[in-house]
Design an enzyme around this catalytic site. Structure first.
Site, PDB file in Angstrom:
ATOM      1  N   ASP A   6     -31.223  59.410 -62.363  1.00  0.00           N
ATOM      2  CA  ASP A   6     -30.961  59.173 -61.221  1.00  0.00           C
ATOM      3  C   ASP A   6     -29.794  60.578 -60.723  1.00  0.00           C
ATOM      4  O   ASP A   6     -29.318  61.144 -61.600  1.00  0.00           O
ATOM      5  CB  ASP A   6     -30.042  57.997 -60.871  1.00  0.00           C
ATOM      6  CG  ASP A   6     -29.899  57.669 -59.553  1.00  0.00           C
ATOM      7  OD1 ASP A   6     -30.263  58.257 -58.681  1.00  0.00           O
ATOM      8  OD2 ASP A   6     -28.898  56.996 -59.046  1.00  0.00           O
TER       9      ASP A   6
ATOM     10  N   GLY B  44     -27.312  60.972 -58.980  1.00  0.00           N
ATOM     11  CA  GLY B  44     -25.629  60.886 -58.685  1.00  0.00           C
ATOM     12  C   GLY B  44     -25.520  60.689 -57.159  1.00  0.00           C
ATOM     13  O   GLY B  44     -24.442  60.308 -56.511  1.00  0.00           O
TER      14      GLY B  44
ATOM     15  N   CYS C  41     -34.300  34.699 -78.703  1.00  0.00           N
ATOM     16  CA  CYS C  41     -34.807  33.506 -78.509  1.00  0.00           C
ATOM     17  C   CYS C  41     -35.563  32.796 -79.725  1.00  0.00           C
ATOM     18  O   CYS C  41     -35.418  31.622 -80.076  1.00  0.00           O
ATOM     19  CB  CYS C  41     -35.791  33.407 -77.221  1.00  0.00           C
ATOM     20  SG  CYS C  41     -34.741  33.472 -75.757  1.00  0.00           S
TER      21      CYS C  41
ATOM     22  N   PHE D 124     -26.274  57.679 -55.595  1.00  0.00           N
ATOM     23  CA  PHE D 124     -25.671  56.410 -55.649  1.00  0.00           C
ATOM     24  C   PHE D 124     -24.131  56.437 -55.816  1.00  0.00           C
ATOM     25  O   PHE D 124     -23.265  55.665 -55.286  1.00  0.00           O
ATOM     26  CB  PHE D 124     -26.330  55.637 -56.678  1.00  0.00           C
ATOM     27  CG  PHE D 124     -25.780  54.001 -56.640  1.00  0.00           C
ATOM     28  CD1 PHE D 124     -26.399  53.200 -55.447  1.00  0.00           C
ATOM     29  CD2 PHE D 124     -25.058  53.344 -57.412  1.00  0.00           C
ATOM     30  CE1 PHE D 124     -25.959  52.113 -55.176  1.00  0.00           C
ATOM     31  CE2 PHE D 124     -24.596  52.198 -57.246  1.00  0.00           C
ATOM     32  CZ  PHE D 124     -25.246  51.326 -56.118  1.00  0.00           C
TER      33      PHE D 124
ATOM     34  N   HIS E 187     -32.255  39.759 -74.531  1.00  0.00           N
ATOM     35  CA  HIS E 187     -32.887  38.786 -74.078  1.00  0.00           C
ATOM     36  C   HIS E 187     -33.413  38.840 -72.591  1.00  0.00           C
ATOM     37  O   HIS E 187     -34.356  38.803 -72.141  1.00  0.00           O
ATOM     38  CB  HIS E 187     -32.336  37.237 -74.117  1.00  0.00           C
ATOM     39  CG  HIS E 187     -32.732  36.328 -73.205  1.00  0.00           C
ATOM     40  ND1 HIS E 187     -33.791  35.572 -73.460  1.00  0.00           N
ATOM     41  CD2 HIS E 187     -32.401  35.825 -72.089  1.00  0.00           C
ATOM     42  CE1 HIS E 187     -34.157  34.721 -72.356  1.00  0.00           C
ATOM     43  NE2 HIS E 187     -33.506  35.013 -71.614  1.00  0.00           N
TER      44      HIS E 187
ATOM     45  N   CYS F 131     -38.600  36.595 -77.067  1.00  0.00           N
ATOM     46  CA  CYS F 131     -37.609  37.450 -77.717  1.00  0.00           C
ATOM     47  C   CYS F 131     -37.104  37.505 -78.861  1.00  0.00           C
ATOM     48  O   CYS F 131     -37.019  36.026 -79.467  1.00  0.00           O
ATOM     49  CB  CYS F 131     -36.567  38.051 -76.636  1.00  0.00           C
ATOM     50  SG  CYS F 131     -35.151  37.003 -76.642  1.00  0.00           S
TER      51      CYS F 131
ATOM     52  N   CYS G  39     -39.501  32.023 -73.771  1.00  0.00           N
ATOM     53  CA  CYS G  39     -39.219  33.453 -74.098  1.00  0.00           C
ATOM     54  C   CYS G  39     -39.776  34.028 -75.456  1.00  0.00           C
ATOM     55  O   CYS G  39     -39.607  32.988 -76.402  1.00  0.00           O
ATOM     56  CB  CYS G  39     -37.673  33.957 -73.914  1.00  0.00           C
ATOM     57  SG  CYS G  39     -37.389  35.554 -74.205  1.00  0.00           S
TER      58      CYS G  39
ATOM     59  N   ASP H  54     -35.567  49.570 -61.152  1.00  0.00           N
ATOM     60  CA  ASP H  54     -34.831  49.497 -62.032  1.00  0.00           C
ATOM     61  C   ASP H  54     -33.398  48.868 -61.844  1.00  0.00           C
ATOM     62  O   ASP H  54     -33.279  48.529 -60.389  1.00  0.00           O
ATOM     63  CB  ASP H  54     -34.089  51.237 -62.187  1.00  0.00           C
ATOM     64  CG  ASP H  54     -33.005  51.489 -61.119  1.00  0.00           C
ATOM     65  OD1 ASP H  54     -33.553  51.882 -60.012  1.00  0.00           O
ATOM     66  OD2 ASP H  54     -31.935  51.423 -61.272  1.00  0.00           O
TER      67      ASP H  54
END
Length: 375
Positions: free
Chosen positions: A96, A98, A312, A100, A338, A309, A307, A269
């Site tokens: 990005d 900058g 989990c 923002f 997660h 992951c 899930c 994002d």
RNA sequence: GUGGAUUUGGUGUAGUUGGUUAACACGUCGGAUUGUGGUUCCGAAGAUCAAGGGUUCGAAUCCCUUACUCCACC
């Protein structure tokens, strides 16, 4: 000369505007629509690159120009061989610009035609970001996709200011393109215009005329009501070229991600999954779960039944709650992993649904389980 | 045994020329979080001020008794 970043359209959902595609980058392909974890300071907070690849299954991550310019400095990152080498991540990276921070550091900066004067949030030192300077930094950082320097207007902003800001952002985009020299990085333009459709249209047209290899929508998801977000999203996305990646910046929650895909967005994002994790909240298929709540004290189940992951597979709500309540680092790590996996898996499901032309049905089922209402 | 000090929400404390709904921190409970200023922000519940009695229009605050804890001395 071949573009560093190209988009390949694979399939369009026959019942919505959603598109399934691939973005080709110098560090490999990313399957879209996609959610990109944010790693502001060249790290997705608390996650190792290996975990991001193997457990989260992240295809691309973000880093931030402003933060890395201040620390450790883009010259140092360049000396390290660029961000990929520096942080040991061999998949695509997006930086990005900058822009923002121009928005989020209001009070510490002054915007002029030339650029933005910042006071560092670290030591108060003065810095000037211009489109040319930002290109120098982003080129030194070496991400695959780099963002033009823009201004993200706060919500609400009046028409007059938004218009002035939008035209300036467009001029800055032109200066970025002019200053951008590397051939292994794709520079994306950012459509602004706040919540005014005529401004969005002008911004999109003017940027498209500059022929960037990809386009982003900036300046929404900044605290506005969901109707307004959807209104601008659904208006702006169709204005973007079909043969290039479309990136919606700063989104977001599961419902926003699905809506973005439905509108025809390819990339999103957000800091949300990792920030929520640090504050003890997990995303689940049945809605948000504030794990520190007393009701989970003796809950031996996993964060989310559906899930797949690492967290989990191995840990109970009760244990994770204990870690969070006692401020243990592992709690943040397990929930971050997660939450990130929850969103990357959500987008895997979205991609599959698009291929089968049933993203609308997927949305309905997901919303019903999660507790959202369709708008 | 004698003298002194102490006792205020779960914990640690603030609160005297006696004056409306007893303050703060932590903890507890709940909510927030959208291109990250790295343990954040917001809200709520919770104390008959050790117990009993007295003085006073009015007591966490003054007096008495008892209990508790701590210190010193015998």
């Amino acid at each position: 000369m071949a573009e560093a970043i190209t988009y390949e359209l694979l399939h369009v959902d026959k019942n919505s505007g959603a598109r399934r595609g691939v973005v080709h980058t110098p560090h490999g392909d990313i399957q879209t629509p996609i959610f990109m974890p944010v790693g502001t300071q060249a790290t997705v907070k608390s996650m190792s690159p290996e975990e991001l690849k193997e457990d989260v299954k992240a295809q691309i991550i973000l880093a931030n120009t402003y933060h890395l310019y201040l620390r450790p400095g883009h010259d140092l990152v360049k000396e390290a061989g660029g961000l990929h080498n520096f942080m040991n991540w061999d998949r695509p990276i997006l930086t990005d610009s900058g822009g923002f921070q121009v928005f989020s550091l209001s009070g510490l900066r002054k915007i002029t035609e030339e650029g933005v004067k910042f006071s560092s949030h670290l030591d108060g030192s003065k810095h000037l970001f211009t489109p040319e300077k930002v290109m120098e930094i982003e080129e030194a950082l070496g991400a695959d996709i780099i963002m033009a320097f823009d201004e993200c207007c706060p919500y609400p902003s009046d028409y007059k200011y938004t218009e002035k800001s939008m035209y300036r952002t467009t001029r800055w985009a032109g200066r970025c393109k002019e200053a951008h020299k590397t051939t292994n990085q794709g520079l994306f333009g950012i459509i602004q215009g706040g919540f005014y459709k005529d401004l969005r249209k002008i911004s999109a047209e003017d940027l498209i005329a500059m022929d960037f290899p990809g386009y982003a929508i900036g300046g929404i998801s900044v605290g506005e009501p969901k109707e307004e977000f959807l209104d601008i999203l659904r208006y702006t996305t169709p204005l973007m070229p079909e043969n290039k990646p479309r990136y919606l910046m700063g989104v977001g929650t599961p419902d926003y991600l699905i809506e973005a895909a439905l509108a025809g967005i390819d990339m999103c994002d957000c800091v949300l999954p990792t920030r929520l994790a640090r504050h003890g909240t997990a995303l689940t298929s049945k809605g948000k779960l504030v794990i520190r709540n007393a009701t989970y004290e003796r809950d031996w189940g996993k964060l989310d039944d559906e899930c797949d992951c690492y967290t989990c597979k191995n840990y109970s709500r009760a244990y994770i709650r204990h870690l969070v309540k006692t401020n243990e680092i592992l709690g943040i790590r397990l929930i971050s992993l997660h939450n990130l996996r929850f969103l990357t898996r959500l987008m895997e499901q979205v991609r599959e649904a698009i291929e089968q032309d049933n993203l609308l049905e997927f949305r309905e089922e997901f919303y019903q389980k999660y507790g959202y209402e369709i708008m």
